[in-house]
Enzyme design. Structure first.
Site, mmCIF file in Angstrom:
data_model
loop_
_atom_site.group_PDB
_atom_site.id
_atom_site.type_symbol
_atom_site.label_atom_id
_atom_site.label_comp_id
_atom_site.label_asym_id
_atom_site.label_seq_id
_atom_site.Cartn_x
_atom_site.Cartn_y
_atom_site.Cartn_z
ATOM 1 N N PRO A 2 0.733 -1.118 0.137
ATOM 2 C CA PRO A 2 -0.185 -0.302 -0.294
ATOM 3 C C PRO A 2 0.912 1.481 -0.176
ATOM 4 C CG PRO A 2 0.008 -1.338 2.001
ATOM 5 C CD PRO A 2 0.790 -1.967 1.590
ATOM 6 N N GLU A 3 0.382 2.134 -1.069
ATOM 7 C CA GLU A 3 1.194 3.690 -0.752
ATOM 8 C C GLU A 3 0.096 4.064 -1.311
ATOM 9 O OE1 GLU A 3 4.512 4.283 -3.737
ATOM 10 O OE2 GLU A 3 5.263 2.282 -4.057
ATOM 11 N N LYS A 61 1.022 7.892 4.785
ATOM 12 C CA LYS A 61 0.617 6.281 4.616
ATOM 13 C C LYS A 61 0.596 5.579 5.977
ATOM 14 C CE LYS A 61 4.836 5.546 1.530
ATOM 15 N NZ LYS A 61 6.078 4.685 1.261
ATOM 16 N N ARG A 161 19.346 19.031 -0.611
ATOM 17 C CA ARG A 161 20.152 17.923 0.352
ATOM 18 C C ARG A 161 21.480 16.853 -0.985
ATOM 19 N NH1 ARG A 161 16.247 14.165 2.679
ATOM 20 N NH2 ARG A 161 15.621 15.396 4.100
ATOM 21 N N ARG A 271 16.823 -3.263 -2.096
ATOM 22 C CA ARG A 271 15.316 -3.587 -2.820
ATOM 23 C C ARG A 271 15.528 -3.398 -4.117
ATOM 24 N NH1 ARG A 271 13.675 0.766 0.916
ATOM 25 N NH2 ARG A 271 12.939 -1.036 2.057
#
Length: 288
Positions: A2-3, A61, A161, A271
DNA sequence: CAGTGGCCCTGTCTGC
DNA sequence: TGCAGACAGGGCCACT
C-alpha cells in the site's frame, strides 16, 4: 504494497463504516501488531474500550482515528496490512492480528497482516485538535495531495539535499506517501535517473517531478476509489487494479512503452529500481 | 546533523 | 522432487 492512494481508499472506507462507533472490546492476536503500543496489548485494550472513534484521517501512509478523549488509534499498513470491516460471524482470516468489536454489535474492524510490518497503537495527539497529528506522525511531511503541501518549500529543501533523487522521494520527512513503485513511475515519466543528485535539479525539473507524482497517485486513486464502495474495506497491493497501468515497475526486460528499450532493474537500497536506460540515462555524477 | 545501511517478517518463486 | 536462497519493502535505528 500500500502506498498513498491505497491508504486513502482505506481511509474513505473507515470514515464511512467505522467513524462514530464506540469500541466494545479489543482482541490482540499477535503481539508484534501492537509492538509500538506503550503497555503492549493490555495498554491498547485499556485505552480503547469504551472510546468512540470520531473520524478517519491520513498523512502519507499513516492513518488514524481520533477518539472522543483526545487520543488517536494510529494505523500503518506496512507492506501487507489490511483493515477489513467484517460481519462478526465471518471466519477469522489466517493472518488476523487485531479485532475491534463495537457496542452496536455490527461489523467488526479487523487488522490483518501477513508480514507484520504494520501495526496499531493508541497515541497522544500533537498540535491543535483540528490539524493536529498523532505524536509518531509529527515528523512526517505533508503529502503531495495535501492542499497545504508547499511546492516551493519542497523544491528548496530538495535542492539543499546531497543525495540521489529517488532516495529523497522515499524520505517521508521530506515528502510523504511515495513508495518504491510510484517513485519509479514518476521518475520514468519525467525522464530522471534515480541516482540523479538532488542538488543538480532545477526548480522546473522539481515542478515536473511533483506533477508526475500527483498524476501517478491521482490515477491510482481514481481506479481504487471506484471499486471500494462496499462494506469490504480492503487494500491488497497484489490484487492488481493498479499494476495494470505500471510503465516500469516490475517490468524488467520488457520494452519501454516510449522507446522500446528493455527496462532495466538495478539493486537499490536492498530492493529494486526499475528504469529505462534510454529515457533515464545514468548521470555522470550519481548519488546513491 | 545529514546521509547511509542493516534489520524486521513470511510467502512465493527460481535455480541447482 | 526438495531445498536453499532471492525477493518483496516501509520505517526505525545505529553507525559514520
Amino acid at each position: 504494497m500500500p502506498e498513498l492512494p491505497e491508504v486513502e481508499v482505506v481511509r474513505r472506507g473507515l470514515e464511512r463504516w467505522v467513524a462514530g462507533r464506540t469500541v466494545a472490546d479489543v482482541e490482540v492476536l499477535h503481539p508484534r501488531a501492537v509492538r509500538r503500543q506503550p503497555g503492549g496489548a493490555a495498554g491498547l485494550v485499556a485505552g480503547l474500550e469504551g472510546r468512540t472513534l470520531q473520524a478517519a484521517r491520513r498523512r502519507g501512509k499513516y492513518l488514524w482515528l481520533p477518539t472522543d478523549d483526545g487520543e488517536a488509534l494510529l494505523a500503518h499498513l506496512g507492506m501487507s496490512g489490511q483493515l477489513l470491516v467484517q460481519p462478526p460471524d465471518a471466519p477469522d482470516e489466517t493472518h488476523l492480528r487485531v479485532r475491534l468489536r463495537f457496542t452496536d454489535g455490527g461489523r467488526e474492524l479487523r487488522f490483518v497482516d501477513q508480514r507484520t510490518f504494520g501495526g496499531l497503537s493508541l497515541e497522544p495527539m500533537s498540535g491543535g485538535t483540528e490539524d493536529g497529528v498523532p505524536l509518531p506522525v509529527a515528523h512526517i511531511a505533508r503529502d503531495p495531495l495535501d492542499a497545504r503541501f508547499d511546492d516551493a518549500a519542497f523544491a528548496a529543501a530538495l535542492r539543499r539535499r546531497h543525495t540521489g533523487v529517488k532516495r529523497a522521494l522515499l524520505d517521508q520527512s521530506l515528502v510523504s506517501g511515495i513508495g518504491n513503485i510510484y517513485a519509479d513511475e514518476a521518475l520514468w515519466q519525467v525522464g530522471l535517473h534515480y541516482a540523479r543528485p538532488t542538488e543538480t535539479l532545477t526548480r522546473a525539473q522539481v515542478a515536473r517531478m511533483l506533477a508526475a507524482v500527483r498524476s501517478v497517485m491521482g490515477a491510482a486513486l481514481e481506479r481504487g476509489g471506484t471499486s471500494f464502495d462496499s462494506l469490504y474495506v480492503n487494500v491488497n497491493g497484489e490484487s492488481g487494479y493498479f499494476e495494470r497501468s505500471l510503465e516500469v515497475y516490475g517490468r524488467r526486460d520488457l520494452p519501454c512503452s516510449r522507446c522500446g528499450t528493455p527496462i532495466r532493474r538495478d539493486p537499490f537500497m536492498n530492493r529494486s529500481s526499475y528504469s529505462c536506460p534510454r529515457c533515464q540515462p545514468r548521470p555522470r555524477r550519481a548519488h546513491w
